[in-house]
Design a protein around this motif. Structure first.
Motif, PDB file in Angstrom:
ATOM      1  N   PHE A 258       0.829  -1.176   0.228  1.00 33.45           N
ATOM      2  CA  PHE A 258       0.005   0.128   0.116  1.00 33.45           C
ATOM      3  C   PHE A 258       1.007   1.484  -0.037  1.00 33.45           C
ATOM      4  N   GLY A 259       2.054   0.991  -0.164  1.00 33.58           N
ATOM      5  CA  GLY A 259       2.887   2.342   0.046  1.00 33.58           C
ATOM      6  C   GLY A 259       3.016   3.172   1.385  1.00 33.58           C
ATOM      7  N   THR A 260       2.562   2.413   2.471  1.00 35.76           N
ATOM      8  CA  THR A 260       2.668   2.877   3.662  1.00 35.76           C
ATOM      9  C   THR A 260       2.456   1.770   4.721  1.00 35.76           C
ATOM     10  N   PRO A 261       3.261   1.687   5.813  1.00 36.95           N
ATOM     11  CA  PRO A 261       3.139   0.758   6.988  1.00 36.95           C
ATOM     12  C   PRO A 261       1.877   0.730   7.672  1.00 36.95           C
ATOM     13  N   PHE A 262       1.149   1.766   7.652  1.00 40.02           N
ATOM     14  CA  PHE A 262       0.049   1.964   8.425  1.00 40.02           C
ATOM     15  C   PHE A 262      -1.396   1.714   7.866  1.00 40.02           C
ATOM     16  N   ARG A 263      -1.357   1.248   6.647  1.00 41.14           N
ATOM     17  CA  ARG A 263      -2.777   0.932   6.144  1.00 41.14           C
ATOM     18  C   ARG A 263      -2.783  -0.556   6.486  1.00 41.14           C
ATOM     19  N   ILE A 264      -4.101  -1.123   6.622  1.00 42.89           N
ATOM     20  CA  ILE A 264      -4.191  -2.767   6.661  1.00 42.89           C
ATOM     21  C   ILE A 264      -5.518  -3.131   5.681  1.00 42.89           C
ATOM     22  N   GLY A 265      -5.092  -4.428   5.359  1.00 44.30           N
ATOM     23  CA  GLY A 265      -6.275  -4.650   4.200  1.00 44.30           C
ATOM     24  C   GLY A 265      -7.694  -4.624   4.655  1.00 44.30           C
ATOM     25  N   TYR A 266      -8.099  -4.841   6.084  1.00 42.56           N
ATOM     26  CA  TYR A 266      -9.359  -4.802   6.436  1.00 42.56           C
ATOM     27  C   TYR A 266     -10.033  -3.398   5.915  1.00 42.56           C
ATOM     28  N   SER A 267      -9.103  -2.312   6.103  1.00 43.16           N
ATOM     29  CA  SER A 267      -9.989  -1.143   5.797  1.00 43.16           C
ATOM     30  C   SER A 267     -10.461  -1.102   4.433  1.00 43.16           C
ATOM     31  N   GLY A 268     -10.117  -2.135   3.645  1.00 46.73           N
ATOM     32  CA  GLY A 268     -10.614  -1.863   2.262  1.00 46.73           C
ATOM     33  C   GLY A 268     -11.394  -3.141   1.776  1.00 46.73           C
ATOM     34  N   VAL A 269     -11.772  -3.921   2.587  1.00 46.62           N
ATOM     35  CA  VAL A 269     -12.533  -5.146   2.471  1.00 46.62           C
ATOM     36  C   VAL A 269     -13.871  -4.811   1.807  1.00 46.62           C
ATOM     37  N   VAL A 270     -14.204  -5.972   0.852  1.00 45.01           N
ATOM     38  CA  VAL A 270     -15.355  -5.595  -0.115  1.00 45.01           C
ATOM     39  C   VAL A 270     -16.162  -6.737   0.146  1.00 45.01           C
ATOM     40  N   GLY A 271     -17.552  -6.640   0.094  1.00 48.18           N
ATOM     41  CA  GLY A 271     -18.562  -7.713   0.242  1.00 48.18           C
ATOM     42  C   GLY A 271     -18.805  -8.566   1.719  1.00 48.18           C
ATOM     43  N   TRP A 272     -18.046  -7.660   2.531  1.00 42.14           N
ATOM     44  CA  TRP A 272     -18.595  -7.988   3.914  1.00 42.14           C
ATOM     45  C   TRP A 272     -18.665  -6.772   4.764  1.00 42.14           C
ATOM     46  N   GLU A 273     -19.887  -6.080   4.656  1.00 40.58           N
ATOM     47  CA  GLU A 273     -20.175  -4.844   5.119  1.00 40.58           C
ATOM     48  C   GLU A 273     -20.033  -4.681   6.650  1.00 40.58           C
ATOM     49  N   GLY A 274     -20.126  -5.834   7.219  1.00 35.65           N
ATOM     50  CA  GLY A 274     -20.075  -5.883   8.870  1.00 35.65           C
ATOM     51  C   GLY A 274     -18.787  -5.610   9.178  1.00 35.65           C
ATOM     52  N   MET A 275     -17.816  -5.500   8.259  1.00 36.39           N
ATOM     53  CA  MET A 275     -16.166  -5.209   8.673  1.00 36.39           C
ATOM     54  C   MET A 275     -16.221  -3.739   9.033  1.00 36.39           C
ATOM     55  N   HIS A 276     -17.010  -2.942   8.401  1.00 40.86           N
ATOM     56  CA  HIS A 276     -17.212  -1.589   8.582  1.00 40.86           C
ATOM     57  C   HIS A 276     -17.690  -0.965   9.912  1.00 40.86           C
ATOM     58  N   GLN A 277     -18.299  -2.087  10.874  1.00 41.95           N
ATOM     59  CA  GLN A 277     -19.036  -1.769  11.991  1.00 41.95           C
ATOM     60  C   GLN A 277     -17.837  -1.848  13.257  1.00 41.95           C
TER      61      GLN A 277
END
Length: 468
Positions: A258-277
């Motif tokens: 991602f070009g930065t050590p401070f971004r994680i994959g979960y922040s861009g997850v698709v198809g699992w809207e509950g992950m944004h809760q």
């Protein structure tokens, strides 16, 4: 006891590496796709594989692994070795890889990654639990009950045939518990154990981010154990440094991806809207979910690991005896945090799973409760009954590991209806001879039994001899 440790390690590693899980399960596949991309292309995008998995994140129009990258990083040596040995690359299967040949390509790399990663760590954890339990109780038989109960009497076995992180986090907890206990038994030394404890807890977080919560309980226990030592700051500093070093690959992966050590994959997850809760899907623990995790027919831990029913009895025995109270408390609190985190997760039931997969890290501390119960039970009748319960647990998990750790949530009682009566009874098994040498699946299972059962019998006999 050296021979016991060696054979226990070999037995557990062999049992985990001999069987396999479905390589195209979305959780398995997305981790392997990221590993293949890193080895072959030097980046972490999985665009060409994205149609093959529902577990992915999207950033700037590119697909990525949506998990913590620890298991992908564990798989890198296996992917590189398989590519070099076979001369194959994923590009050989076109821009949209699919079909039997590609599945075989993926299966080889998944099996190698399991054999050199989760299987090794689970074998090591079993031996260290044996050592810790034997040391606390003074009984090698109690240690063996804990080690075998952990590695082969629970779905830790089945999850150790996958690239999911549940078993590896449990292994890391077991290693950390042993390192803290072993390193604080004497008033001097322990720097190597401090490094190992810190590295284990750090790597657990690289594998599953939420591991930091239960891992913090073990870390606080370590602080308490060294509170009166004159070298406590040196030990704690070493442990913290090792933890940071263990986390560096996580930051490096994020930087590459991602070009930065401070971004994680979960922040861009698709198809699992509950992950944004809440906090990436974590909210408030629910009692109903906790009850289902422990006791329901569809998920209940008691059905896939009957031997763990004995653990609370032993832990209560230790709580009542001052000598082992601190061990009992850290075990109880670590397991409780894991279970509460599971009950707080929006997708707490885990989808395709045999048993409660998010609860698996609790198994490592609970295994010490098995040793405590063995220590409490003095009569031959009680210990015979406990041995029979362990035998039942191993039989159940032999079926799970060989047939399907990813039972779909389509039946009321998956471990029986889907796994045992469905896949296992009908010979739908995955093992090394069946997948690679053209043997029948049953022949592969019989060979495992022919090697593993005598090994278990010898271990049981050996720890009951006077020298034990």
């Amino acid at each position: 006891m050296r021979a016991v440790r060696i054979l226990l390690f070999a037995l557990v590693w062999f049992s985990c590496a001999w069987f396999g899980s479905w390589e195209l399960n979305a959780n398995n596949a997305t981790r392997m796709f990221a590993a293949v991309s890193l080895v072959e292309d030097g980046d972490a995008t999985i665009d060409e594989f994205a149609p093959l998995t529902i577990d992915k994140a999207v950033f700037d129009g590119h697909a990525y692994l949506d998990k913590a990258p620890g298991m992908t990083l564990i798989a890198l040596p296996a992917v590189w070795l398989a590519n070099v040995a076979s001369g194959e690359r994923s590009a050989d299967f076109g821009t949209a890889p699919a079909g039997p040949a590609f599945e075989r390509f993926l299966r080889l790399r998944t099996r190698l990654a399991v054999a050199t990663g989760p299987a090794l760590l689970t074998a090591l954890a079993a031996v260290l639990l044996f050592d810790m339990a034997s040391g606390i109780t003074g009984s090698a038989a109690a240690g063996l009950f804990a080690g075998l109960g952990y590695a082969l009497g629970t779905p830790i076995w089945g999850w150790s045939t996958t690239l999911l992180g549940h078993a590896v986090v449990a292994d890391c907890y077991a290693i950390a518990l042993w390192a803290v206990w072993r390193g604080t038994r004497r008033a001097d030394g322990g720097i190597g154990h401090a490094l190992l404890a810190g590295a284990s807890l750090g790597w657990a977080v690289a594998v599953e981010y939420q591991a930091v919560l239960a891992g913090a309980v073990i870390a606080l226990w370590a602080i308490w154990r060294v509170r009166e030592r004159t070298d406590r700051w040196r030990l704690l500093g070493a442990a913290m440094a090792a933890g940071v070093v263990a986390l560096l690959p996580l930051g490096l992966y994020n930087l590459i991806a991602f070009g930065t050590p401070f971004r994680i994959g979960y922040s861009g997850v698709v198809g699992w809207e509950g992950m944004h809760q809440g906090l990436f899907g974590l909210g408030v623990p629910r009692l109903r979910a906790l009850q289902a995790i422990l006791f329901s027919f569809r998920l209940g831990l008691v059905w896939v690991a009957p031997v763990l029913v004995l653990a609370p009895l032993g832990l209560w025995f230790w709580v009542r005896h001052r000598q082992h109270r601190d061990v009992a408390l850290v075990v109880i609190l670590t397991a409780l945090v894991v279970l509460l985190v599971n009950a707080a997760y929006v997708y707490w039931d885990g989808g395709n799973t045999t048993g409660p997969r998010f609860a698996m890290p609790a198994v490592a501390p609970l295994a010490l409760g098995l040793a405590a119960e063995w220590m409490r039970s003095h009569s031959r009748g009680e210990r015979t009954a406990m041995t029979l319960v362990l035998t039942l647990s191993i039989a159940v998990n032999a079926a799970i590991a060989s047939a399907d750790i990813f039972a779909p949530p389509v039946t009321a009682f998956p471990v029986w209806q889907w796994v045992i009566a469905g896949n296992f009874a009908n010979g739908y098994l995955r093992n090394v001879p069946g997948e690679w040498f053209g043997w029948s699946a049953w022949a592969g299972f019989y060979w495992w039994a022919a090697l593993a059962l005598p090994a278990m019998a010898w271990l049981g006999w050996r720890v009951r001899t006077p020298q034990a």
